[in-house]
Motif scaffolding. Structure first.
Motif: not given
Ligand code: NI
Length: 426
Positions: A100-121
């Motif tokens: 749920a948290g990752t989906d939320l983050a992806i919304l925010e990232m796509l809307a601000s132009g991020t096409t690739c992200f690093a994640d450690m979790y």
């Protein structure tokens, strides 16, 4: 899918200036980039010379599902923040909450132009699934805090077995959290395992002033010797997040083809960690990238913010406006991050590259006066995520003018709110 973008203003880190081009994409790749001919066919996107097309942003350090922890434990010192507010809540996480948290983050990232992200979790299989469902590119690692067993390392290796290279969108790294949460001998084991399995490594590195002194290490084991003797320098890609307390005189040490430093200016400021010696690293040609870190220490996942802070912070602190040129900052936010996560074929708008790109509306008041030379300055100092018209990953449009193509925004927000309630309930 094939598409053609006509009359777009193309910039990437390999160009000395932007150019008016036609860009065609096919099968997820850039097929051709040529001088704009002016002609527009049915179905083409027409940028009318007022739309920039640049590589998508790569958020090179973060913890996406921390979007659920935003606002918790504000204004505490790093160790208090982690030990009293963050880690106890994180102990309640499960796979569904992380999704749920990752989906939320992806919304925010796509809307601000991020096409690739690093994640450690944690529960990173769910992060991989979320990314694949959304269609966003990512470099993922299971955060390893040593607990006396191989459980987390094994989970990370299983993640690699299940997802590394999936659809060309997912690269898996090993994620030893930091030298202060992974004993030196175990760090050697993780580094050996990464080298053996052909995987990169991402870790937190010299984030706060005191962390190195707290380690129970021989006095002569400097951070640079630590990297050498642990075997971390032998891995295919080593992504060092923060590097705030790197000795500026040792900046040259980090200039290696397999090392990338992910600079997180806002998180470093918000947690009072300090200011990384980025100008020295830039001068030494260290490969640099930019990250937001988790939403609980930023609190935005917006690379525009991060670029502007990266550029302005050094100028102010060093009292030198010539530091951190906008084009270098933009290169860090795009090409540098892609390389750091092992996506060799990303980060440029060139024939044969992955079509990870964003379209920026230059027909807004704050862009009046831009030209091909000055575009990076306009983007870094005047632009914002509100200028994003379209976010494209591997040739697929994931976000366009406020609409998400692969995610149901309202459902994602509702699930995130529910998850937040479960997570923070006393
Ligand atoms: Ni972090």
């Amino acid at each position: 899918m094939a598409a053609t973008f006509r009359n777009v203003v193309v910039w990437d880190a390999s160009r000395s200036a932007a150019e008016l081009c036609d860009v065609s994409i096919e099968n997820g790749m850039v097929k051709a980039v040529s001088q704009a001919e002016g002609e527009v066919k049915n179905g083409d996107f027409d940028g009318k010379g007022k739309t920039a097309l640049i590589p998508g942003f790569v958020n090179a350090h973060g913890h996406a599902a921390m979007s659920l922890l935003r606002g918790l434990g504000e204004e505490l010192p790093l160790m208090d923040w982690l030990e009293k507010r963050i880690w106890p809540v994180e102990a309640r996480l499960d796979g569904d909450l992380v999704r749920a948290g990752t989906d939320l983050a992806i919304l925010e990232m796509l809307a601000s132009g991020t096409t690739c992200f690093a994640d450690m979790y944690f529960f990173m299989d769910r992060v991989a699934e979320a990314s694949l469902d959304a269609g966003i590119r990512c470099g993922l690692s299971r955060g390893i805090i040593y607990d006396g067993s191989d459980g987390k390392l094994n989970e990370n290796l299983t993640l690699a077995k299940d997802f590394n290279g999936e659809k060309g969108l997912v690269n898996i790294q090993l994620g030893p959290h930091a030298p202060y949460t992974v004993p030196f001998d175990y760090m050697k084991k993780v580094a050996g395992s990464a080298a053996e399995n052909g995987l990169g490594v991402q870790l937190h590195w010299l984030e706060t002033e005191s962390e190195w002194q707290l380690l129970d290490l021989p006095r002569d084991l400097t951070p640079e010797k630590y990297l050498e003797e642990s075997g971390l320098l032998e891995v295919s890609n080593l992504l060092l997040a923060h590097c705030v307390w790197t000795d500026p005189e040792r900046a040259e040490f980090y200039a290696r083809s397999n090392v990338t430093v992910a600079h997180n200016p806002k998180s470093n400021l918000k947690l009072g960690s300090g200011v990384a010696p980025v100008p020295e690293m830039l001068a030494m040609k260290v490969r640099l990238a930019i990250g937001t870190d988790g939403a609980a220490s930023n609190n935005r996942l917006d690379m525009w913010d991060e670029m502007r802070f990266a550029a302005l912070l050094q100028k102010g602190v060093r009292r030198d406006p010539t530091l951190m040129a906008a084009k270098d900052v933009l290169a860090m936010a795009t090409y540098g991050g892609a390389q750091g996560l092992g996506f060799k074929n990303c980060g440029h708008i060139r024939e044969g590259c992955n079509a990870d790109m964003i379209l920026i509306d230059l027909d807004r008041p704050h862009y009046m006066g831009w030209d091909f030379e000055s575009l990076p300055w306009y983007i870094v100092y005047a632009g914002s995520s509100e200028d994003i018209l379209m976010t494209v990953v591997a040739g697929k449009t994931l976000y366009e003018r406020g609409e998400f193509k692969t995610l149901d925004e309202e459902a994602v927000k509702a699930r995130a709110l529910e998850a937040r309630k479960r997570l923070t309930a006393a």
